[in-house]
Design a protein around this motif. Structure first.
Motif, PDB file in Angstrom:
ATOM      1  N   LEU A 128       0.839  -1.206   0.000  1.00  0.00           N
ATOM      2  CA  LEU A 128       0.000   0.000   0.000  1.00  0.00           C
ATOM      3  C   LEU A 128       0.872   1.254   0.000  1.00  0.00           C
ATOM      4  O   LEU A 128       0.549   2.236  -0.694  1.00  0.00           O
ATOM      5  CB  LEU A 128      -0.949  -0.024   1.194  1.00  0.00           C
ATOM      6  CG  LEU A 128      -2.039  -1.076   1.162  1.00  0.00           C
ATOM      7  CD1 LEU A 128      -2.766  -1.168   2.497  1.00  0.00           C
ATOM      8  CD2 LEU A 128      -3.025  -0.801   0.033  1.00  0.00           C
ATOM      9  N   ARG A 129       1.979   1.229   0.751  1.00  0.00           N
ATOM     10  CA  ARG A 129       2.889   2.385   0.752  1.00  0.00           C
ATOM     11  C   ARG A 129       3.486   2.611  -0.631  1.00  0.00           C
ATOM     12  O   ARG A 129       3.592   3.744  -1.097  1.00  0.00           O
ATOM     13  CB  ARG A 129       3.994   2.180   1.778  1.00  0.00           C
ATOM     14  CG  ARG A 129       3.652   2.653   3.161  1.00  0.00           C
ATOM     15  CD  ARG A 129       4.870   2.704   4.077  1.00  0.00           C
ATOM     16  NE  ARG A 129       5.347   1.385   4.455  1.00  0.00           N
ATOM     17  CZ  ARG A 129       4.793   0.629   5.415  1.00  0.00           C
ATOM     18  NH1 ARG A 129       3.772   1.081   6.090  1.00  0.00           N
ATOM     19  NH2 ARG A 129       5.279  -0.536   5.716  1.00  0.00           N
ATOM     20  N   ARG A 130       3.869   1.511  -1.278  1.00  0.00           N
ATOM     21  CA  ARG A 130       4.441   1.642  -2.630  1.00  0.00           C
ATOM     22  C   ARG A 130       3.403   2.187  -3.622  1.00  0.00           C
ATOM     23  O   ARG A 130       3.734   2.975  -4.488  1.00  0.00           O
ATOM     24  CB  ARG A 130       4.990   0.310  -3.120  1.00  0.00           C
ATOM     25  CG  ARG A 130       6.349  -0.015  -2.487  1.00  0.00           C
ATOM     26  CD  ARG A 130       6.978  -1.241  -3.077  1.00  0.00           C
ATOM     27  NE  ARG A 130       6.410  -2.393  -2.362  1.00  0.00           N
ATOM     28  CZ  ARG A 130       6.221  -3.605  -2.867  1.00  0.00           C
ATOM     29  NH1 ARG A 130       6.573  -3.861  -4.094  1.00  0.00           N
ATOM     30  NH2 ARG A 130       5.708  -4.569  -2.150  1.00  0.00           N
ATOM     31  N   LEU A 131       2.173   1.763  -3.469  1.00  0.00           N
ATOM     32  CA  LEU A 131       1.114   2.273  -4.357  1.00  0.00           C
ATOM     33  C   LEU A 131       0.871   3.762  -4.118  1.00  0.00           C
ATOM     34  O   LEU A 131       0.576   4.501  -5.061  1.00  0.00           O
ATOM     35  CB  LEU A 131      -0.177   1.499  -4.135  1.00  0.00           C
ATOM     36  CG  LEU A 131      -0.202   0.080  -4.702  1.00  0.00           C
ATOM     37  CD1 LEU A 131      -1.449  -0.658  -4.231  1.00  0.00           C
ATOM     38  CD2 LEU A 131      -0.139   0.112  -6.224  1.00  0.00           C
ATOM     39  N   GLU A 132       0.960   4.208  -2.863  1.00  0.00           N
ATOM     40  CA  GLU A 132       0.794   5.621  -2.561  1.00  0.00           C
ATOM     41  C   GLU A 132       1.883   6.451  -3.255  1.00  0.00           C
ATOM     42  O   GLU A 132       1.629   7.553  -3.726  1.00  0.00           O
ATOM     43  CB  GLU A 132       0.888   5.875  -1.061  1.00  0.00           C
ATOM     44  CG  GLU A 132      -0.365   5.535  -0.306  1.00  0.00           C
ATOM     45  CD  GLU A 132      -0.196   5.811   1.193  1.00  0.00           C
ATOM     46  OE1 GLU A 132       0.911   6.132   1.652  1.00  0.00           O
ATOM     47  OE2 GLU A 132      -1.200   5.663   1.904  1.00  0.00           O
TER      48      GLU A 132
END
Length: 68
Positions: A62-66
């Motif tokens: 999720l952090r990478r997608l953000e």
């Protein structure tokens, strides 16, 4: 278990009308509504627990997608 429920007059009138339409009692309607509410709340709790689990399990993704 016995209990007394005080309802606003308008809600009581609506319950009375619905009970008459369905051929049942206000008591039965209140039990049905309470049961539906409890099942809905239980479902909401399960969904929120699943979301928490997913957010923990896939936190890095999720952090990478953000950042993308």
């Amino acid at each position: 278990m016995a209990m007394t429920v005080r309802l606003p007059e308008e809600l009581d009138r609506k319950l009375e009308a619905l009970a008459r339409e369905r051929g049942t009692s206000k008591h039965a309607l209140i039990i049905e509504a309470s049961d539906r509410f409890m099942r809905s709340e239980a479902k909401t709790a399960r969904v929120l627990a699943a979301v928490d689990d997913i957010s923990i399990r896939y936190a890095e993704t999720l952090r990478r997608l953000e950042d993308a």
